[in-house]
Write an enzyme that holds these catalytic residues in place. Structure first.
Site, mmCIF file in Angstrom:
data_model
loop_
_atom_site.group_PDB
_atom_site.id
_atom_site.type_symbol
_atom_site.label_atom_id
_atom_site.label_comp_id
_atom_site.label_asym_id
_atom_site.label_seq_id
_atom_site.Cartn_x
_atom_site.Cartn_y
_atom_site.Cartn_z
ATOM 1 N N HIS A 59 0.833 -1.145 0.132
ATOM 2 C CA HIS A 59 -0.068 -0.136 0.139
ATOM 3 C C HIS A 59 0.965 1.172 -0.102
ATOM 4 O O HIS A 59 2.086 1.185 -0.285
ATOM 5 C CB HIS A 59 -1.056 0.007 1.069
ATOM 6 C CG HIS A 59 -1.787 -1.360 1.213
ATOM 7 N ND1 HIS A 59 -2.866 -1.565 0.600
ATOM 8 C CD2 HIS A 59 -1.405 -2.571 1.908
ATOM 9 C CE1 HIS A 59 -3.173 -2.820 0.639
ATOM 10 N NE2 HIS A 59 -2.483 -3.322 1.492
ATOM 11 N N GLU A 97 -2.360 -0.094 7.861
ATOM 12 C CA GLU A 97 -1.343 -1.132 7.270
ATOM 13 C C GLU A 97 -0.331 -0.691 6.652
ATOM 14 O O GLU A 97 1.019 -1.022 6.671
ATOM 15 C CB GLU A 97 -2.181 -1.839 6.302
ATOM 16 C CG GLU A 97 -1.562 -3.121 5.720
ATOM 17 C CD GLU A 97 -2.280 -3.951 4.918
ATOM 18 O OE1 GLU A 97 -3.562 -3.916 4.750
ATOM 19 O OE2 GLU A 97 -1.707 -4.807 4.265
ATOM 20 N N HIS A 152 2.478 -6.783 4.712
ATOM 21 C CA HIS A 152 1.255 -6.465 4.739
ATOM 22 C C HIS A 152 0.685 -6.807 6.017
ATOM 23 O O HIS A 152 1.761 -7.510 6.941
ATOM 24 C CB HIS A 152 0.485 -7.318 3.759
ATOM 25 C CG HIS A 152 0.535 -6.651 2.403
ATOM 26 N ND1 HIS A 152 -0.409 -5.972 1.637
ATOM 27 C CD2 HIS A 152 1.670 -6.912 1.319
ATOM 28 C CE1 HIS A 152 -0.154 -5.641 0.436
ATOM 29 N NE2 HIS A 152 1.137 -6.194 0.352
ATOM 30 N N GLU A 227 1.344 -11.566 5.467
ATOM 31 C CA GLU A 227 0.375 -10.704 6.237
ATOM 32 C C GLU A 227 0.719 -11.162 7.766
ATOM 33 O O GLU A 227 0.773 -12.005 8.186
ATOM 34 C CB GLU A 227 -1.163 -11.216 6.067
ATOM 35 C CG GLU A 227 -1.509 -10.820 4.492
ATOM 36 C CD GLU A 227 -2.774 -11.209 4.236
ATOM 37 O OE1 GLU A 227 -3.552 -12.060 5.052
ATOM 38 O OE2 GLU A 227 -3.522 -10.705 3.216
HETATM 39 ZN ZN ZN Z 1 -2.385 -5.253 2.311
#
Ligand code: ZN
Length: 265
Positions: A59, A97, A152, A227
């Site tokens: 992101h 995030e 992430h 993640e």
């Molecule tokens: Zn993400």
């Protein structure tokens, strides 16, 4: 910092290029150099000398400034199109995030560099929009890295369930996306588990295949999307935000990279 400015300009150019379907591939970026340190300084223990690593902080923080650019559709690598960059998740108290990903990635890049690796980051600050997800994938080959790690936080599983998930492209579209990416994922998972992190219990295995992630689909080098934790879980979010928690992630991932490099480089 001048170096940072150049990389920012590069990131902006990448975002622009990926909105033009026929734009030529970006030339290789200069590697990441931590502040106050030049490349090639002698360090006693450097297990990662000669290893080329891309770190992709998922992101980006400037998305709201230009939603049109952020939502611009780009190829997903399997015939569909996805947004250039999505917002990502955030903790209930607003820790996002993109910020988590950038903080961990920058510390990880610095740490890996200190161990002798050459490291490239797909973005050099947390204020822009790009690069778009497809260009984050091609970034690995553009810079001819040995491996790429995309950082992430989780948002797809049940938000109450803490823990990490490692994601690889599947079914594979290239040689690097099958066994090589799985092996890298297993090394990183081992590093995380050895450091006391636990995998998300909502998935059967800590390594899962996904077909809808453009970054993974476009990469032609062993690549794993991590993640690292569940930001919607308040306890885990507090750990993920803490200096100590982030340091533990950095050391765990570094151990995973060292183990992988030992076997593959
Ligand atoms: Zn993400």
């Amino acid at each position: 910092m001048k170096q940072g400015m150049r990389r920012l300009a590069g990131a902006a150019a990448l975002a622009l290029a990926s909105s033009l379907a026929l734009a030529p591939a970006a030339s290789a970026d200069p590697p990441f150099v931590p502040e106050g340190k030049g490349p090639g300084l002698p360090v006693a223990a450097q297990p990662l000398v000669g290893v080329r690593i891309a770190v992709d902080p998922g992101h980006n923080g400037g998305r709201t400034q230009d939603p049109e650019a952020a939502n611009h559709p780009v190829p997903d690598g399997r015939g569909d199109r996805v947004a250039c960059n999505t917002t990502g998740t955030a903790s209930v108290d607003g820790y996002s995030e993109h910020e988590f990903a950038f903080e961990v990635s920058e510390q990880l890049a610095t740490h890996l560099d200190g161990l002798g690796a050459q490291v490239w980051m797909t973005r050099s600050d947390d204020e822009g929009i790009g690069p778009c997800v497809d260009r984050r994938g091609t970034f690995a080959e553009d810079n001819d890295v040995d491996l790429m790690v995309s950082i992430h936080a989780s948002s797809i599983e049940d938000e109450d369930t803490p823990g990490f998930v490692a994601v690889v492209a599947g079914p594979p579209l290239s040689e690097s996306q099958g066994e090589p990416s799985h092996e890298l994922a297993e090394s990183l998972v081992q590093g995380l588990e050895d450091a006391g992190f636990t995998a998300n219990q909502d998935v059967d295995e800590p390594v899962v295949e996904r077909s809808d992630d453009a970054t993974l689909n476009f990469s032609r080098r062993p690549t794993v999307l991590l993640e690292l934790g569940q930001l919607r879980n308040p306890d885990e979010a507090e750990m993920m935000r803490s200096e100590e928690g982030q340091q533990r992630y950095v050391e765990a991932l570094t151990d995973g990279v060292i183990a992988w490099a030992h076997d593959h480089h």
